[in-house]
Scaffold this motif. Sequence first.
Motif, mmCIF file in Angstrom:
data_model
loop_
_atom_site.group_PDB
_atom_site.id
_atom_site.type_symbol
_atom_site.label_atom_id
_atom_site.label_comp_id
_atom_site.label_asym_id
_atom_site.label_seq_id
_atom_site.Cartn_x
_atom_site.Cartn_y
_atom_site.Cartn_z
ATOM 1 N N SER A 102 -79.369 54.193 -50.203
ATOM 2 C CA SER A 102 -78.564 54.650 -51.341
ATOM 3 C C SER A 102 -77.176 55.078 -50.879
ATOM 4 C CB SER A 102 -79.254 55.818 -52.051
ATOM 5 O OG SER A 102 -80.467 55.395 -52.626
ATOM 6 N N THR A 103 -77.123 55.774 -49.762
ATOM 7 C CA THR A 103 -75.840 56.194 -49.198
ATOM 8 C C THR A 103 -75.010 54.978 -48.813
ATOM 9 O OG1 THR A 103 -76.865 58.214 -48.361
ATOM 10 C CG2 THR A 103 -74.766 57.570 -47.376
ATOM 11 N N HIS A 104 -75.636 54.004 -48.202
ATOM 12 C CA HIS A 104 -74.931 52.786 -47.796
ATOM 13 C C HIS A 104 -74.417 52.019 -49.020
ATOM 14 C CE1 HIS A 104 -73.778 49.495 -45.215
ATOM 15 N NE2 HIS A 104 -74.513 48.655 -45.936
ATOM 16 N N VAL A 105 -75.213 51.942 -50.054
ATOM 17 C CA VAL A 105 -74.793 51.242 -51.275
ATOM 18 C C VAL A 105 -73.580 51.934 -51.881
ATOM 19 C CG1 VAL A 105 -75.476 50.743 -53.676
ATOM 20 C CG2 VAL A 105 -77.029 50.206 -51.798
ATOM 21 N N GLU A 106 -73.578 53.251 -51.920
ATOM 22 C CA GLU A 106 -72.434 53.992 -52.459
ATOM 23 C C GLU A 106 -71.182 53.732 -51.621
ATOM 24 O OE1 GLU A 106 -72.197 55.583 -55.364
ATOM 25 O OE2 GLU A 106 -74.263 54.905 -55.703
ATOM 26 N N THR A 107 -71.333 53.675 -50.307
ATOM 27 C CA THR A 107 -70.200 53.387 -49.419
ATOM 28 C C THR A 107 -69.636 51.996 -49.699
ATOM 29 O OG1 THR A 107 -71.145 54.812 -47.713
ATOM 30 C CG2 THR A 107 -69.473 53.230 -47.001
ATOM 31 N N VAL A 108 -70.514 51.020 -49.853
ATOM 32 C CA VAL A 108 -70.079 49.651 -50.132
ATOM 33 C C VAL A 108 -69.390 49.574 -51.490
ATOM 34 C CG1 VAL A 108 -70.903 47.300 -50.568
ATOM 35 C CG2 VAL A 108 -71.799 48.589 -48.618
ATOM 36 N N LYS A 109 -69.919 50.287 -52.476
ATOM 37 C CA LYS A 109 -69.282 50.299 -53.799
ATOM 38 C C LYS A 109 -67.861 50.848 -53.704
ATOM 39 C CE LYS A 109 -73.307 50.819 -56.836
ATOM 40 N NZ LYS A 109 -73.989 51.735 -57.787
ATOM 41 N N LYS A 110 -67.675 51.915 -52.953
ATOM 42 C CA LYS A 110 -66.341 52.500 -52.786
ATOM 43 C C LYS A 110 -65.396 51.515 -52.100
ATOM 44 C CE LYS A 110 -67.937 57.276 -52.651
ATOM 45 N NZ LYS A 110 -68.167 58.461 -51.817
ATOM 46 N N GLU A 111 -65.901 50.805 -51.089
ATOM 47 C CA GLU A 111 -65.076 49.824 -50.381
ATOM 48 C C GLU A 111 -64.676 48.677 -51.306
ATOM 49 O OE1 GLU A 111 -67.186 48.645 -46.875
ATOM 50 O OE2 GLU A 111 -66.986 50.607 -45.927
ATOM 51 N N VAL A 112 -65.612 48.239 -52.134
ATOM 52 C CA VAL A 112 -65.310 47.142 -53.065
ATOM 53 C C VAL A 112 -64.276 47.605 -54.084
ATOM 54 C CG1 VAL A 112 -66.288 45.732 -54.928
ATOM 55 C CG2 VAL A 112 -67.505 45.959 -52.762
ATOM 56 N N THR A 113 -64.431 48.823 -54.568
ATOM 57 C CA THR A 113 -63.454 49.362 -55.520
ATOM 58 C C THR A 113 -62.075 49.432 -54.874
ATOM 59 O OG1 THR A 113 -65.186 50.646 -56.601
ATOM 60 C CG2 THR A 113 -62.928 51.322 -57.015
#
Length: 87
Positions: A68-79
């Motif tokens: 879940s933490t990794h997914v949130e990090t990836v979402k921030k990077e994509v944004t």
Amino acid sequence: MRKNYFKVLGLALCGIMALTTSCTKDEVNDLEDRVDTIEKTSIAPIKEQVQTIQQSIPAIEQTQTALSTHVETVKKEVTAMGQDFAQ
């Protein structure tokens, strides 16, 4: 007379059924051995599986948190990447 005939016939049928469906001690012992074998091989592994699953739950929860933490990090990077393209 007819009632006696049916009683005798009924008793004879019951006797025949009892004689033809009886089991020997060897057959009973064989069945008991088979039941014991089934109980030992089928029930014990199920208990072990439940214990293994219960023991693995904390590791699964930890992995879920990390993902879940990794997914949130990836979402921030994509944004952030989307904002870079917009400029």
